[in-house]
Write a protein that holds these residues in place. Sequence first.
Motif, mmCIF file in Angstrom:
data_model
loop_
_atom_site.group_PDB
_atom_site.id
_atom_site.type_symbol
_atom_site.label_atom_id
_atom_site.label_comp_id
_atom_site.label_asym_id
_atom_site.label_seq_id
_atom_site.Cartn_x
_atom_site.Cartn_y
_atom_site.Cartn_z
ATOM 1 N N ILE A 157 0.995 -1.119 -0.034
ATOM 2 C CA ILE A 157 0.059 0.181 -0.076
ATOM 3 C C ILE A 157 1.001 1.351 0.105
ATOM 4 O O ILE A 157 2.106 1.239 0.906
ATOM 5 C CB ILE A 157 -0.993 0.105 1.242
ATOM 6 N N SER A 158 0.577 2.193 -0.859
ATOM 7 C CA SER A 158 1.466 3.465 -0.946
ATOM 8 C C SER A 158 0.805 4.739 -1.249
ATOM 9 O O SER A 158 -0.585 4.693 -1.834
ATOM 10 C CB SER A 158 2.606 3.306 -1.863
ATOM 11 N N VAL A 159 1.264 5.680 -1.011
ATOM 12 C CA VAL A 159 0.460 7.103 -1.098
ATOM 13 C C VAL A 159 1.623 7.975 -1.894
ATOM 14 O O VAL A 159 2.684 7.920 -1.492
ATOM 15 C CB VAL A 159 -0.067 7.899 0.429
ATOM 16 N N TYR A 165 -3.115 6.903 -4.543
ATOM 17 C CA TYR A 165 -2.679 5.770 -3.664
ATOM 18 C C TYR A 165 -2.797 4.557 -4.381
ATOM 19 O O TYR A 165 -3.385 4.491 -5.848
ATOM 20 C CB TYR A 165 -3.660 5.459 -2.513
ATOM 21 N N ASN A 223 5.542 7.647 -5.422
ATOM 22 C CA ASN A 223 4.851 7.146 -4.047
ATOM 23 C C ASN A 223 5.662 6.331 -3.063
ATOM 24 O O ASN A 223 6.796 6.032 -3.466
ATOM 25 C CB ASN A 223 3.636 6.245 -4.473
ATOM 26 N N GLY A 232 5.541 3.794 0.243
ATOM 27 C CA GLY A 232 4.522 3.156 0.721
ATOM 28 C C GLY A 232 5.144 2.011 1.808
ATOM 29 O O GLY A 232 6.580 1.554 1.786
ATOM 30 N N GLN A 290 5.473 -2.526 2.095
ATOM 31 C CA GLN A 290 5.294 -3.749 1.286
ATOM 32 C C GLN A 290 5.345 -4.677 2.320
ATOM 33 O O GLN A 290 6.370 -4.857 3.141
ATOM 34 C CB GLN A 290 6.573 -4.154 0.558
#
Length: 179
Positions: A31-33, A53, A172, A174, A176
């Motif tokens: 998930i990343s922003v 995202y 981005n 995030g 892992q």
Amino acid sequence: MLKIRQTIKAIFGSILVFASSVALADSYLGISVGQFDSKAESLETDFDKSTSYILSAGKRLNEQLATELSYFDSGKGGDDDDPEWDIYADGFSFHAIGLIGSSLYAKLGFTSYDVTLDINDAPCCGITGNIEESETYLSYGVGALFDITEGLPLKLDTKVINTDGSDPTNVNLGLQFNL
């Protein structure tokens, strides 16, 4: 007969547990922003960067190669020029990832996305209302992983979608989650 059934169930259950652990070995979720930057050269505008995202799932195939499927949402970008435009995109990417050592990588694949362009005030260029398109383009990028704890690296990633002129870019940061 009951004992044979229990034995068969136990063997079958063991096979399922083993198969699922092999399938998940070297897999990850992410998930990343970040920021999505898009230009529309044909409209002569540069949209404001928007907060985006990405949700991803990947599988490491060997020491040098992995695959990744991801969903992205660009957030809503716009411009303040006359006329005012807003842009929004979301879609899926599939990439083959070449691993360079344990922390650097390059990726190449395809991104398929839906984009909506809204005109917020006076009609311009013979276009009124919304423009909606679905496209698939070549995409590529580079990134790095930084171990912050075992099985949970910090991921810095950039992706460029090779479109016909605008080449939107997503940068981005995030996490892992290695499974």
